[in-house]
Design a protein around this motif. Structure first.
Motif, short mmCIF file in Angstrom:
data_model
loop_
_atom_site.label_atom_id
_atom_site.label_comp_id
_atom_site.label_asym_id
_atom_site.label_seq_id
_atom_site.Cartn_x
_atom_site.Cartn_y
_atom_site.Cartn_z
N PHE A 131 15.27 7.63 -0.87
CA PHE A 131 15.88 7.57 -2.20
C PHE A 131 15.08 8.41 -3.20
CE2 PHE A 131 16.20 5.61 -6.42
CZ PHE A 131 17.57 5.66 -6.63
N GLU A 132 13.76 8.22 -3.20
CA GLU A 132 12.90 8.95 -4.14
C GLU A 132 12.94 10.44 -3.85
OE1 GLU A 132 11.45 7.76 -6.74
OE2 GLU A 132 11.57 5.61 -6.38
N PHE A 181 9.19 0.88 -13.56
CA PHE A 181 10.59 0.58 -13.29
C PHE A 181 11.01 1.34 -12.03
CE2 PHE A 181 15.08 1.43 -13.50
CZ PHE A 181 15.62 0.25 -14.00
N SER A 182 11.75 0.69 -11.16
CA SER A 182 12.20 1.34 -9.94
C SER A 182 13.71 1.21 -9.79
CB SER A 182 11.50 0.71 -8.73
OG SER A 182 12.20 1.03 -7.55
N LEU A 183 14.39 2.35 -9.78
CA LEU A 183 15.85 2.33 -9.56
C LEU A 183 16.17 1.75 -8.19
CD1 LEU A 183 17.46 5.71 -10.71
CD2 LEU A 183 18.24 3.41 -11.27
N PHE A 184 15.34 2.10 -7.21
CA PHE A 184 15.57 1.62 -5.86
C PHE A 184 15.59 0.09 -5.83
CE2 PHE A 184 14.12 0.20 -1.68
CZ PHE A 184 15.01 0.86 -0.85
N ASP A 185 14.63 -0.52 -6.53
CA ASP A 185 14.58 -1.99 -6.56
C ASP A 185 15.82 -2.57 -7.22
OD1 ASP A 185 12.17 -2.06 -5.26
OD2 ASP A 185 10.96 -2.22 -7.09
N THR A 239 12.98 -0.70 5.01
CA THR A 239 13.05 -0.74 3.54
C THR A 239 12.21 0.38 2.92
OG1 THR A 239 13.39 -3.12 3.63
CG2 THR A 239 12.71 -2.21 1.52
N CYS A 240 10.98 0.56 3.42
CA CYS A 240 10.13 1.62 2.85
C CYS A 240 10.72 2.99 3.15
CB CYS A 240 8.70 1.53 3.40
SG CYS A 240 7.78 0.15 2.68
N TYR A 241 11.32 3.13 4.34
CA TYR A 241 11.95 4.40 4.69
C TYR A 241 13.10 4.68 3.72
CZ TYR A 241 14.72 7.86 7.17
OH TYR A 241 15.43 8.99 7.47
N SER A 242 13.92 3.66 3.45
CA SER A 242 15.05 3.84 2.53
C SER A 242 14.54 4.19 1.13
CB SER A 242 15.89 2.56 2.43
OG SER A 242 16.39 2.23 3.69
N GLU A 294 0.83 -1.21 0.00
CA GLU A 294 0.00 0.00 0.00
C GLU A 294 0.87 1.26 0.00
OE1 GLU A 294 -3.75 -0.05 2.57
OE2 GLU A 294 -2.69 -1.86 3.23
N VAL A 295 1.95 1.20 0.75
CA VAL A 295 2.86 2.35 0.80
C VAL A 295 3.45 2.58 -0.59
CG1 VAL A 295 5.06 3.21 1.71
CG2 VAL A 295 3.43 2.10 3.23
N LEU A 296 3.85 1.50 -1.23
CA LEU A 296 4.45 1.59 -2.56
C LEU A 296 3.48 2.23 -3.56
CD1 LEU A 296 6.93 0.90 -4.20
CD2 LEU A 296 6.04 -1.38 -4.56
N ARG A 297 2.20 1.85 -3.45
CA ARG A 297 1.20 2.38 -4.38
C ARG A 297 1.02 3.90 -4.22
NH1 ARG A 297 -1.68 -2.39 -3.86
NH2 ARG A 297 -2.84 -1.64 -2.04
N SER A 298 1.14 4.38 -2.98
CA SER A 298 0.84 5.79 -2.72
C SER A 298 2.08 6.64 -2.50
CB SER A 298 -0.03 5.91 -1.46
OG SER A 298 -1.18 5.13 -1.58
N LEU A 299 3.26 6.03 -2.60
CA LEU A 299 4.48 6.74 -2.18
C LEU A 299 4.74 8.03 -2.97
CD1 LEU A 299 6.85 6.64 -0.21
CD2 LEU A 299 8.16 5.43 -1.95
N ILE A 300 4.53 7.98 -4.28
CA ILE A 300 4.82 9.17 -5.10
C ILE A 300 3.87 10.31 -4.72
CG2 ILE A 300 4.85 10.07 -7.47
CD1 ILE A 300 7.21 8.20 -6.67
N SER A 301 2.58 10.00 -4.59
CA SER A 301 1.61 11.04 -4.19
C SER A 301 1.95 11.56 -2.80
CB SER A 301 0.19 10.48 -4.19
OG SER A 301 -0.19 10.13 -5.50
N TYR A 302 2.41 10.66 -1.92
CA TYR A 302 2.82 11.06 -0.56
C TYR A 302 3.99 12.04 -0.64
CZ TYR A 302 5.39 10.49 3.87
OH TYR A 302 6.10 10.72 5.03
N LEU A 303 5.01 11.69 -1.40
CA LEU A 303 6.19 12.55 -1.49
C LEU A 303 5.88 13.88 -2.17
CD1 LEU A 303 8.84 9.84 -2.46
CD2 LEU A 303 8.64 11.01 -0.26
#
Lengths: 80, 212
Positions: free
Chosen positions: A49-50, B108-112, A42-45, A12-21
């Protein structure tokens, strides 16, 4: 009451991460992700990164328009 | 006498309007130029685009209903001027059509590609990768996007527009902005990865080639 969070998983975090950031989630959804990021390395890292990549992207290219363009626009508008 | 006074007042009001317009345009010139430069990818074309957009904006100033919306309004004039440029040059307009890039490929994810969860704590391949990136690598990655993704990426990521503001500027639904921002980032990261591999900035360690 104020500290209650809907437990969300990494998917769920992955799905919304861009909108969150990008600051595009509502308060409740933002708080849920904030909470998850405090406990998931991992999600924090991934989020860091993003975020860092976005910051670097913001520095692309010139920050200023050429001085000649500014003068040209000033002259152009004077003539209107 | 009354006529002269009315004319003078009209002239003063016109002068004030022009000065206000000029001040606002000069305030936004840097942003307008940056967006124009990323859309056209050529400095002189970008300058022409901005100058033409400013002339069009002045001619259409009466259509601006809410003064507080000047920024998104003049950026939308810039985008529409770019659309006209493309049409004039007989180019197929891709600003509004993302079909070419969608292709059904997963994001695609650079992080991955870079993250290695079992490394010792002082090792950070993601950060190492970012440290090696040059501004020109990022610029090349943005410029490699087709116009429909590039326009959204430039407005949201580079200029910091909200999704709603980008939707208003591009005259597309906010949901479309959301999906193009996500897809645009993914395509940009893929371009960075391909370049990093070709230029030897990053050498494969644990990633699987077949995942490309």
């Amino acid at each position: 009451m104020g500290n209650e969070h809907k437990p969300i998983d990494c998917e769920e975090v992955l799905r919304s991460l861009i909108s969150y950031l990008d600051g595009e989630l509502d308060k409740a959804a933002t708080a849920d992700i904030d909470h998850h990021l405090k406990h998931c390395r991992t999600c924090y890292s991934r989020a860091e990164f993003e975020r860092h990549l976005t910051e670097l992207s913001r520095k692309i290219g010139p920050s200023k328009a050429p001085a000649e363009l500014r003068r040209r626009l000033a002259r152009l508008v004077e003539g209107f | 006498m009354k006529e002269q006074t009315a004319r003078r007042q009209d002239g003063e009001a016109g002068g004030d309007r022009r000065r206000l317009f000029q001040a606002r345009v000069l305030d936004l010139t840097d942003g307008l130029y940056r967006v124009a430069l990323r859309l056209t990818r050529h400095e002189s074309d970008a300058e022409e685009l901005v100058a033409e957009a400013v002339a069009k904006a002045w001619a259409a100033l009466d259509s601006l209903e809410d003064e507080s919306r000047f920024r998104p309004w003049i950026f939308s004039v810039l985008i529409n001027t770019f659309r006209s440029h493309c049409r004039r040059r007989g180019r197929e307009l891709s600003l509004d059509d993302c079909q070419d890039d969608a292709g059904g490929e997963p994001d695609f994810s650079l992080f991955d590609k870079l993250h290695q969860p079992f490394l010792l704590w002082w090792s950070n391949p993601e950060q190492d990768f970012l440290n090696k990136l040059l501004g020109e690598d990022l610029q090349r990655a943005v410029d490699s996007l087709s116009e429909c993704y590039r326009a959204v990426v430039v407005l949201v990521i580079l200029e910091g527009c909200s999704y709603q503001e980008a939707a208003d500027i591009l005259a597309i639904p906010i949901g479309t902005v959301r999906s193009r921002v996500k897809r645009g980032r993914s395509l940009m990261q893929k371009a960075l990865w391909m370049h990093a591999r070709e230029a030897g900035i990053h050498t494969a360690t644990s990633e699987t080639e077949g995942e490309m």
